[in-house]
Design an enzyme around this catalytic site. Structure first.
Site, PDB file in Angstrom:
ATOM      1  N   TYR A   1      -4.166   1.513  15.727  1.00  0.00           N
ATOM      2  CA  TYR A   1      -2.919   1.568  16.495  1.00  0.00           C
ATOM      3  C   TYR A   1      -3.113   1.318  17.985  1.00  0.00           C
ATOM      4  O   TYR A   1      -2.295   0.671  18.625  1.00  0.00           O
ATOM      5  CB  TYR A   1      -2.232   2.928  16.297  1.00  0.00           C
ATOM      6  CG  TYR A   1      -1.633   3.052  14.923  1.00  0.00           C
ATOM      7  CD1 TYR A   1      -0.372   2.554  14.656  1.00  0.00           C
ATOM      8  CD2 TYR A   1      -2.351   3.609  13.870  1.00  0.00           C
ATOM      9  CE1 TYR A   1       0.176   2.622  13.376  1.00  0.00           C
ATOM     10  CE2 TYR A   1      -1.812   3.677  12.592  1.00  0.00           C
ATOM     11  CZ  TYR A   1      -0.548   3.189  12.362  1.00  0.00           C
ATOM     12  OH  TYR A   1      -0.009   3.236  11.104  1.00  0.00           O
TER      13      TYR A   1
ATOM     14  N   GLU B   1      -3.406  -0.178   8.003  1.00  0.00           N
ATOM     15  CA  GLU B   1      -2.220   0.190   8.790  1.00  0.00           C
ATOM     16  C   GLU B   1      -2.368  -0.393  10.182  1.00  0.00           C
ATOM     17  O   GLU B   1      -3.453  -0.363  10.767  1.00  0.00           O
ATOM     18  CB  GLU B   1      -2.060   1.709   8.964  1.00  0.00           C
ATOM     19  CG  GLU B   1      -1.661   2.454   7.731  1.00  0.00           C
ATOM     20  CD  GLU B   1      -1.530   3.968   7.968  1.00  0.00           C
ATOM     21  OE1 GLU B   1      -1.260   4.394   9.115  1.00  0.00           O
ATOM     22  OE2 GLU B   1      -1.692   4.701   6.996  1.00  0.00           O
TER      23      GLU B   1
ATOM     24  N   ARG C   1       0.857  -1.189   0.000  1.00  0.00           N
ATOM     25  CA  ARG C   1       0.000   0.000   0.000  1.00  0.00           C
ATOM     26  C   ARG C   1       0.893   1.239   0.000  1.00  0.00           C
ATOM     27  O   ARG C   1       1.735   1.384   0.878  1.00  0.00           O
ATOM     28  CB  ARG C   1      -0.909   0.009   1.231  1.00  0.00           C
ATOM     29  CG  ARG C   1      -1.690   1.294   1.392  1.00  0.00           C
ATOM     30  CD  ARG C   1      -2.698   1.246   2.547  1.00  0.00           C
ATOM     31  NE  ARG C   1      -3.402   2.517   2.582  1.00  0.00           N
ATOM     32  CZ  ARG C   1      -3.297   3.411   3.579  1.00  0.00           C
ATOM     33  NH1 ARG C   1      -2.592   3.152   4.659  1.00  0.00           N
ATOM     34  NH2 ARG C   1      -3.937   4.553   3.506  1.00  0.00           N
TER      35      ARG C   1
ATOM     36  N   GLU D   1      -7.398   8.473   6.352  1.00  0.00           N
ATOM     37  CA  GLU D   1      -7.652   9.050   7.672  1.00  0.00           C
ATOM     38  C   GLU D   1      -8.154  10.493   7.646  1.00  0.00           C
ATOM     39  O   GLU D   1      -7.464  11.413   8.092  1.00  0.00           O
ATOM     40  CB  GLU D   1      -6.381   8.985   8.532  1.00  0.00           C
ATOM     41  CG  GLU D   1      -5.876   7.588   8.771  1.00  0.00           C
ATOM     42  CD  GLU D   1      -4.724   7.538   9.788  1.00  0.00           C
ATOM     43  OE1 GLU D   1      -4.217   8.603  10.167  1.00  0.00           O
ATOM     44  OE2 GLU D   1      -4.353   6.431  10.200  1.00  0.00           O
TER      45      GLU D   1
ATOM     46  N   ASN E   1      -7.317   1.657   9.815  1.00  0.00           N
ATOM     47  CA  ASN E   1      -6.009   1.791  10.452  1.00  0.00           C
ATOM     48  C   ASN E   1      -6.225   1.711  11.953  1.00  0.00           C
ATOM     49  O   ASN E   1      -7.072   2.428  12.501  1.00  0.00           O
ATOM     50  CB  ASN E   1      -5.366   3.138  10.119  1.00  0.00           C
ATOM     51  CG  ASN E   1      -5.025   3.274   8.645  1.00  0.00           C
ATOM     52  OD1 ASN E   1      -5.126   2.314   7.876  1.00  0.00           O
ATOM     53  ND2 ASN E   1      -4.616   4.465   8.246  1.00  0.00           N
TER      54      ASN E   1
ATOM     55  N   HIS F   1      -2.883  10.977   0.839  1.00  0.00           N
ATOM     56  CA  HIS F   1      -2.345  10.704   2.178  1.00  0.00           C
ATOM     57  C   HIS F   1      -1.676  11.995   2.652  1.00  0.00           C
ATOM     58  O   HIS F   1      -0.456  12.057   2.821  1.00  0.00           O
ATOM     59  CB  HIS F   1      -1.373   9.517   2.127  1.00  0.00           C
ATOM     60  CG  HIS F   1      -1.097   8.869   3.456  1.00  0.00           C
ATOM     61  ND1 HIS F   1      -1.235   7.512   3.679  1.00  0.00           N
ATOM     62  CD2 HIS F   1      -0.690   9.381   4.629  1.00  0.00           C
ATOM     63  CE1 HIS F   1      -0.909   7.225   4.941  1.00  0.00           C
ATOM     64  NE2 HIS F   1      -0.564   8.348   5.539  1.00  0.00           N
TER      65      HIS F   1
HETATM   66  C1  FCB Z   1      -1.159   7.108  10.677  1.00  0.00           C
HETATM   67  C2  FCB Z   1      -0.736   7.639   9.324  1.00  0.00           C
HETATM   68  C3  FCB Z   1       0.589   7.114   8.841  1.00  0.00           C
HETATM   69  C4  FCB Z   1       1.601   7.029   9.969  1.00  0.00           C
HETATM   70  C5  FCB Z   1       1.021   6.282  11.143  1.00  0.00           C
HETATM   71  C6  FCB Z   1       1.967   6.081  12.294  1.00  0.00           C
HETATM   72  O1  FCB Z   1      -2.035   7.993  11.282  1.00  0.00           O
HETATM   73  O2  FCB Z   1      -1.707   7.336   8.356  1.00  0.00           O
HETATM   74  O3  FCB Z   1       1.029   7.931   7.794  1.00  0.00           O
HETATM   75  O4  FCB Z   1       2.038   8.285  10.306  1.00  0.00           O
HETATM   76  O5  FCB Z   1      -0.132   6.942  11.601  1.00  0.00           O
END
Ligand code: FCB
Length: 448
Positions: free
Chosen positions: A294, A352, A78, A167, A292, A122
């Site tokens: 995290y 992500e 990607r 995002e 995405n 992006h």
């Molecule tokens: C996300 C972004 C990516 C990167 C990660 C850690 O929010 O999409 O570009 O910065 O965080």
């Protein structure tokens, strides 16, 4: 292995990057400047004065990077397309040399048998469009559609998955509400406008793709469970507001055609009811949804926390990454199940997921050991597998990131790569997480 521990056949095992974070050569071959070029060249905006001028020099080394992915056994990649490489002024003239770069990248991926997922936006808006109001100008919906059409036509035969935006919440919260990311604006009225225009731009790029007969169109949102710090009514409602602001502000228009009720109170005077026609356009069916993930956040009511009235309560006795994000793999399963249960969502890709950790140098020449990142990867893949077993249609996973890169305003210090980059020499060294991920990819996940 029992059936419910399997990843489906054809599951994509990928890694992700974004143009400004890795490419370098931002003005090469006729490209126009982006807002990130401007922002990073404004003193005080990016840590240590870092810029994307060179970054991972991927613009010149992309063939090596594709070979690296092939050697790791990845089945998908990607990346994002820089709008101002393709259209230096954002609208009008097309820069063929910009398209040629992405065509060459896609050819190399094709030869390596790696499926391509291309994101149209992006975060690197052409600076020329920022001068015309950027995301505050409703015309951006047609500017973005024109750019999307050029990309679909020139590159579409080689792209497996198109994403319109990456995002939108970060685009708006960082770029227009708090001003910590490009273009660095700060204000509630602008934030609300920009949010709606992001969704409209997505809708018009989707419509243009549909008119061309494309059936692989999606969008990428970042989702984060918001857990209340206590059972008090104030904390419960703070968690709901935080969820509405970050997650549902984007999910619900896309999947239900309406904004969540909480937004009117959060935005106050800055809120205005969108037209039914806009909402109808925004809810046009997606072919896939990119998520995405995290971390989660535990929140408490906090009237000083503008504008949502919720602030994060840092948890103790758990691992946090270098970006101070709690490692919370259960939140990925929770997120996937919630999207599946609440909405009739299209097939999902984890576009992500990853972690920044300090990777200590090791005595062994040529090896970078990153046990915390490896553990993060495995535990989150196990969460994906549980979600699949529970019936969620997840079709692929992209580790963030293939390479250590420019982590936006945090600069190069935060390393998310499964491949280490020595920025002085541009030498790439797969970390132990890359080797673990390679084995996982090759075994279609039975090695998780
Ligand atoms: C996300 C972004 C990516 C990167 C990660 C850690 O929010 O999409 O570009 O910065 O965080």
């Amino acid at each position: 292995m029992t059936a419910n521990t399997e990843f489906p056949d054809g599951f994509l095992w990928g890694a992700a990057t974004a143009a400004y974070q890795i490419e370098g050569s931002p003005l090469a071959d006729g490209a126009g400047a982006s807002i990130w070029h401007r922002f990073s060249h404004t003193p005080g905006r990016v840590a240590d004065g870092d810029t994307g001028d060179i970054a991972c020099d991927h613009y010149r080394r992309f063939r090596d990077d594709v070979a690296l992915m092939r050697d790791l056994g990845l089945s998908a990649y990607r990346f994002s397309i820089s709008w101002s490489r393709v259209m230096p002024d954002g609208t009008g003239a097309v820069n063929q040399r910009g398209l040629d770069f992405y065509r060459a990248l896609l050819d190399a991926l094709g030869e390596a048998g790696i499926a391509a997922s291309a994101t149209l936006y992006h975060w690197d808006l052409p600076a020329a469009l920022e001068d015309r109001g950027g995301w505050l100008n409703r015309d951006i919906a047609s500017w973005f559609a024109d750019y999307a059409e050029v990309c679909y036509r020139a590159l579409g035969d080689r792209v497996a998955l198109w994403a319109t935006l990456n995002e939108p919440w970060v685009v708006v919260d960082g770029g227009y509400l708090h001003g910590t990311l490009a273009p660095g604006h700060r204000g509630l009225f602008g934030a609300r406008r920009a949010a709606h225009h992001c969704l409209l731009a997505h809708a018009s790029a989707l419509a243009v793709g549909r008119a061309q007969g494309l059936k692989n169109l999606g969008v990428v949102v970042n989702l984060e469970p918001k857990h209340p710090a206590s059972d008090s009514p104030a904390d419960l409602s703070a968690a709901r507001r935080a969820d509405a602001y970050m997650n549902r502000q984007y999910l619900e228009p896309l999947l239900l055609g309406r904004y969540p009720d909480e937004l009117a109170a959060i935005y106050g005077e800055a809120w205005s009811e969108p037209s039914p026609a806009d909402m109808e356009a925004i809810r046009a069916p997606l072919d896939w949804l990119g998520i995405n993930y995290y971390s989660r956040s535990v929140v408490r009511a906090d009237s000083a926390a503008w504008p949502v009235g919720a602030s994060r309560v840092k948890q103790r006795q758990c691992t946090h990454t270098e970006t101070d994000w709690e490692v919370y793999p259960a939140g990925l399963e929770e997120t996937l199940r919630a999207v599946h249960e609440r909405y009739s969502a299209p097939p999902i890709y984890i576009t992500e997921n990853g972690s920044a950790f300090y990777d200590p140098p090791t005595a062994t020449e040529g090896l970078v050991e990153d046990p915390l990142r490896t553990a993060y990867l495995r535990s989150h893949l196990a969460a994906v597998r549980r979600a699949i077993a529970a019936g969620v249609d997840v079709r692929g996973y992209f580790a963030w990131s293939l390479l250590d890169n420019l982590e936006w305003s945090l600069g190069f210090a935060k390393r998310f790569g499964i491949v280490h980059v020595d920025f002085a020499t541009q030498r790439r060294t797969p970390k132990s997480s890359a080797r673990a991920y390679s084995a996982i990819a090759r075994s279609n996940g039975s090695d998780v």
